[in-house]
Design a protein around this motif. Structure first.
Motif, PDB file in Angstrom:
ATOM      1  N   ILE A  17      20.951  39.927  30.233  1.00 43.63           N
ATOM      2  CA  ILE A  17      21.810  39.245  31.451  1.00 43.63           C
ATOM      3  C   ILE A  17      22.495  38.358  32.109  1.00 43.63           C
ATOM      4  O   ILE A  17      22.058  37.573  30.962  1.00 43.63           O
ATOM      5  N   ARG A  18      23.691  38.533  32.293  1.00 41.87           N
ATOM      6  CA  ARG A  18      24.675  37.020  32.381  1.00 41.87           C
ATOM      7  C   ARG A  18      24.900  36.937  34.216  1.00 41.87           C
ATOM      8  O   ARG A  18      25.378  38.323  34.457  1.00 41.87           O
ATOM      9  N   PRO A  19      24.212  36.570  34.420  1.00 44.01           N
ATOM     10  CA  PRO A  19      24.720  35.574  36.144  1.00 44.01           C
ATOM     11  C   PRO A  19      25.859  35.484  36.077  1.00 44.01           C
ATOM     12  O   PRO A  19      26.545  34.414  35.233  1.00 44.01           O
ATOM     13  N   PRO A  25      17.041  35.015  36.349  1.00 43.32           N
ATOM     14  CA  PRO A  25      17.771  34.776  37.192  1.00 43.32           C
ATOM     15  C   PRO A  25      16.985  35.691  38.602  1.00 43.32           C
ATOM     16  O   PRO A  25      16.124  36.657  38.507  1.00 43.32           O
ATOM     17  N   THR A  63      20.364  38.226  42.353  1.00 43.85           N
ATOM     18  CA  THR A  63      21.297  37.663  41.984  1.00 43.85           C
ATOM     19  C   THR A  63      22.759  38.291  41.584  1.00 43.85           C
ATOM     20  O   THR A  63      22.183  39.747  40.024  1.00 43.85           O
ATOM     21  N   VAL A  93      24.932  40.020  38.807  1.00 43.34           N
ATOM     22  CA  VAL A  93      24.677  40.002  37.180  1.00 43.34           C
ATOM     23  C   VAL A  93      25.613  40.868  36.783  1.00 43.34           C
ATOM     24  O   VAL A  93      26.217  42.431  36.681  1.00 43.34           O
TER      25      VAL A  93
END
Length: 341
Positions: free
Chosen positions: A136-138, A78, A82, A84
């Motif tokens: 990583i997760r937006p 990302p 961003t 996250v």
């Protein structure tokens, strides 16, 4: 940068540490908030979790959210800035468990803030954390960081409910109204359980359980207040007495999910009841893909806001850990690590 570091039982310090720059395949996160977990409290108070002793200084924390601060060379990640969440687990992806969809029980998993291996895996209570990009997760656009920080413990709750099977129309008992027990309660209600009865020894956790979707709450020290038998029981207290209650209160042919980590060593089990009633005892450990499901649910109206009771700045980490241990007043306690505030 500064980080919350445990050295041994009772020895918790906020120290300066050098941030690690993102290399190929990595992303650096500027951590905004971190949730204090029961395992963090065990490391602080006892210097160990189960069989895992703190043998070297270790940054605690694995429930973290923030914003992307840097992306390693050639990494698909990302954009900087961003918002996250960080999935705390890195399974090996080589063993039979990973190959068969059971990555949550991979024996070679690296987990943020864990002393299970040496060198220890440093955790997320630091102002900058660098992890593999796959972790990583937006965040969904409508999900604020303060709700997103519950993604990791909510994932644990989701996995436990998945292990319970179809809960629609069922009568379910949850023993233990800590943060995990209350998140299990919220998931059970969302999944269509007809009744969710939550037990605990303290009034504050029970009030939070009611706000999280419990249809009834019970003081665990008041015999006779339980009502009838339960189809499913989820043991979320980590106390042998809680496990006993689950086994005693579930109906014949019912299911007991063991979620709370019990004390080390042998724990009494009502084995004859489990045999003669043909109970189904199922363990539930961590999670895997539930993390993405948790973020989606948190972006909706899942009733979990009451679970977060306190927020402390990183500099007051010891006070945060002390209040988090006091279940008479606290549920989920957060550390604010955002150096811009």
């Amino acid at each position: 940068m500064h980080a919350c570091v445990v050295h041994k039982a009772g020895d918790l310090r906020v120290e300066e540490r050098e941030p690690v720059a993102a290399g190929p395949g990595q992303v650096t996160v500027s951590v905004a908030l971190g949730g204090i977990c029961g395992s963090d409290l065990h490391y602080y108070r006892h210097g160990r979790v189960g069989d895992f002793d703190v043998r070297e200084p270790m940054v605690l924390g694995h429930e973290i959210v923030g914003r992307v601060a840097g992306v390693g060379p050639g990494t698909d990640g990302p954009a900087v800035g961003t918002p996250v969440a960080v999935h705390p687990a890195t399974p090996c992806d080589r063993c039979v468990h990973c190959a068969t969809g059971h990555r949550n029980i991979c024996a070679d998993t690296r987990y943020l803030g864990s002393a299970a291996r040496t060198p220890h895996v440093q955790g997320g209570f630091a102002q900058r954390v660098t992890v593999p990009a796959a972790q990583i997760r937006p965040l969904p656009p409508e999900l604020p960081l303060r709700r997103a920080v519950l993604a990791e413990p909510l994932s644990v709750a989701l996995h436990a409910v998945h292990r319970a099977g179809d809960v629609r129309g069922r009568r379910v008992l949850v023993t233990g109204a800590g943060p995990i027990g209350c998140l299990v309660t919220a998931v059970l209600s969302h999944r269509g359980a007809a009744e969710v009865v939550v037990s605990d020894l303290l009034e504050t956790p029970l009030r939070i359980a009611s706000a999280s979707g419990a249809t009834a709450t019970v003081r665990a020290d008041e015999p006779g207040a339980w009502g009838g038998e339960f189809d499913i029981a989820v043991e979320a207290s980590g106390a042998p007495a809680g496990l006993r209650t689950c086994v005693e209160r579930v109906r014949r042919g019912g299911t007991v999910v063991l979620l709370g980590l019990l004390p080390p060593g042998e724990v009494p089990l009502l084995g004859n009841i489990a045999v003669t009633r043909e109970l189904d005892l199922r363990g539930a450990f961590r999670f895997d893909t539930e993390f993405d499901e948790a973020l989606t649910l948190l972006a909706g109206d899942l009733p979990v806001d009451a679970i977060v009771t306190h927020t402390f700045p990183l500099a007051e980490s010891r006070a945060a850990f002390d209040i988090a241990h006091d279940r008479r007043v606290a549920s989920k306690v957060l550390l604010d690590l955002d150096d811009r505030r």
